[in-house]
Design a protein around this motif. Sequence first.
Motif, PDB file in Angstrom:
ATOM      1  N   PHE A   1     -33.643   2.789 -30.547  1.00  0.00           N
ATOM      2  CA  PHE A   1     -32.524   1.857 -30.399  1.00  0.00           C
ATOM      3  C   PHE A   1     -32.496   0.824 -31.515  1.00  0.00           C
ATOM      4  O   PHE A   1     -33.503   0.600 -32.211  1.00  0.00           O
ATOM      5  N   ALA A   2     -31.319   0.232 -31.676  1.00  0.00           N
ATOM      6  CA  ALA A   2     -31.092  -0.798 -32.697  1.00  0.00           C
ATOM      7  C   ALA A   2     -30.895  -2.134 -32.000  1.00  0.00           C
ATOM      8  O   ALA A   2     -30.076  -2.251 -31.080  1.00  0.00           O
ATOM      9  N   LEU A   3     -31.645  -3.126 -32.453  1.00  0.00           N
ATOM     10  CA  LEU A   3     -31.686  -4.432 -31.790  1.00  0.00           C
ATOM     11  C   LEU A   3     -31.427  -5.517 -32.831  1.00  0.00           C
ATOM     12  O   LEU A   3     -31.975  -5.449 -33.934  1.00  0.00           O
ATOM     13  N   PRO A   4     -30.569  -6.519 -32.494  1.00  0.00           N
ATOM     14  CA  PRO A   4     -30.392  -7.624 -33.435  1.00  0.00           C
ATOM     15  C   PRO A   4     -31.747  -8.287 -33.703  1.00  0.00           C
ATOM     16  O   PRO A   4     -32.530  -8.482 -32.769  1.00  0.00           O
ATOM     17  N   MET A   5     -32.002  -8.615 -34.960  1.00  0.00           N
ATOM     18  CA  MET A   5     -33.295  -9.182 -35.365  1.00  0.00           C
ATOM     19  C   MET A   5     -33.724 -10.364 -34.485  1.00  0.00           C
ATOM     20  O   MET A   5     -34.879 -10.468 -34.086  1.00  0.00           O
ATOM     21  N   LYS A   6     -32.755 -11.234 -34.153  1.00  0.00           N
ATOM     22  CA  LYS A   6     -33.131 -12.477 -33.482  1.00  0.00           C
ATOM     23  C   LYS A   6     -33.607 -12.239 -32.044  1.00  0.00           C
ATOM     24  O   LYS A   6     -34.233 -13.101 -31.443  1.00  0.00           O
ATOM     25  N   ALA A   7     -33.311 -11.048 -31.492  1.00  0.00           N
ATOM     26  CA  ALA A   7     -33.714 -10.770 -30.113  1.00  0.00           C
ATOM     27  C   ALA A   7     -35.113 -10.165 -30.018  1.00  0.00           C
ATOM     28  O   ALA A   7     -35.619  -9.927 -28.924  1.00  0.00           O
ATOM     29  N   ARG A   8     -35.759  -9.931 -31.169  1.00  0.00           N
ATOM     30  CA  ARG A   8     -36.972  -9.125 -31.185  1.00  0.00           C
ATOM     31  C   ARG A   8     -38.141  -9.731 -30.405  1.00  0.00           C
ATOM     32  O   ARG A   8     -38.703  -9.077 -29.535  1.00  0.00           O
TER      33      ARG A   8
END
Lengths: 301, 301
Positions: free
Chosen positions: A248-255
Amino acid sequence: VKLRELGEDRLIARLIRGLPLGPEVRVGPGDDCAVIGAPRAARWELLKTDAVVEGVHFEPGEKMERVGWKALCRALSDIAAMGGVPGHALITLAVPAEYEMEKLEALYRGLRKAARRFGVSIVGGETSRSPGPLFVSIALTGSVERDRCILRSGGQPGDALYVTGRLGGSRKGRHLDFVPRLEEARWLTSHAKLHAMMDISDGLGADLPRFAAASGCGYCIDQDTLPRTRGCSADEALNDGEDFELLFALPMKAREKLLGEWKRAFPRLPLTCIGLLLEPSPQLVAARSGGARLHGFDHFA
Amino acid sequence: VKLRELGEDRLIARLIRGLPLGPEVRVGPGDDCAVIGAPRAARWELLKTDAVVEGVHFEPGEKMERVGWKALCRALSDIAAMGGVPGHALITLAVPAEYEMEKLEALYRGLRKAARRFGVSIVGGETSRSPGPLFVSIALTGSVERDRCILRSGGQPGDALYVTGRLGGSRKGRHLDFVPRLEEARWLTSHAKLHAMMDISDGLGADLPRFAAASGCGYCIDQDTLPRTRGCSADEALNDGEDFELLFALPMKAREKLLGEWKRAFPRLPLTCIGLLLEPSPQLVAARSGGARLHGFDHFA
């Protein structure tokens, strides 16, 4: 043109051109499932088919209970990849006339076991004679809340790429007893705003290029970070296929927040950042993918 | 036990024992389609799968556009038999690696043609390699108003048995270009209170006993009244299979009105009373079925 020369992706691209699609079709061919429903409906319906063929997806001498488990779990993995919950299954068999009834009953034990574990009703099917190998096709419905439905196409340049579990080595037996990531996918869509998701069925080497292409992105991965099954090389982790893990692809800030919560929820299952989505650029992809060949499993190559 | 010894009906009876079914399943295995929905919902969902196999349902040299038409229309015929309207289809292929792309494109032309004609969206599917013949499996959804959903099991002793069209001779080519009776079935459910309906896919000789058994009835038919395709014997009309006509049970008192209206609506398609449902009695069935053997098509016999 023979299929062997054309390859699987180009075959499918040619077959799906110009298919009739009604206005209620949210997603047609090309994602893990088809998605049906009114644009603003609270829930959408998911539709999936998948097949296992004797001599291709399992060997003739295999324990048929494991084959039944695998057959249904392959389709369940696609429901998971949309963020969905499974519903109803139909089983289509083509069987040699000389086949042993006991082996079909074992197949159905495996199907029933997977159905019970994941809350699926097996509501019917069809049986025909096969002049060749045993052929088991699964049709599966599911559903998903509209705002938790995750497509392949939502990834953006800069998103972090994650995979669940470990890759490679499915041929040593795991392809027959893997657990579809339904629970993990539902957890993910309730704990983070994922941009895109798919299940890795043909190997990361085949599926990651498809995933990035669906989002109109390039990608880079760091091979040293790939979560490999014990004893597997990077090449095997990329190309064995049948991992049935989530990508999956996740926005960087949510990591950071997600990773901490994941470790508490699934302490025994790794969640690994393997790279990034990028602006599309074929050169960059080639440079960053390093030495290992990305190819994965092509049915006709 | 080999399937050849067991036969198709006993095979299926053994496989479907103890399948998990949720409370939203109105009809599970055994009818033309599975039926899903809340007991009082206005519409119910229909689910169906069906397959055609090279060397069983069509010859290797056949025109593949006709095979595609047949593949989808077989499943459409089952939606018709429930009184339903079709929705979405998925196509599952297992294809030899040496297969010609042009033949698959022709298959898809036939699928698209049937999809357009009957308002179906083809929303996806799956493609795998086959080490044997070409397999084409169709998964099809549909829906039906609850009060127009016609099962096999609603027939009552004394009901008149009707068939649409003519029986027999499908092997001369009709099995590849038949028209599923969707329009006729919708007309029937809006013009009469049918008690039970099914489509005749394995021949009246195999399907009528199943139909009567599903309603807990016996039956008698008058062979002289069977609407035969020109040039077919009674035996062929009973046992060739792949007619894809509708068989339904109608209360006696509704007969005359319906037949008059039918003739105005479908002047070129016969609607024929072929017999009656009876109290169950095996002896009577044997006596009334006369000389011709009722067997129909068994995949494994």
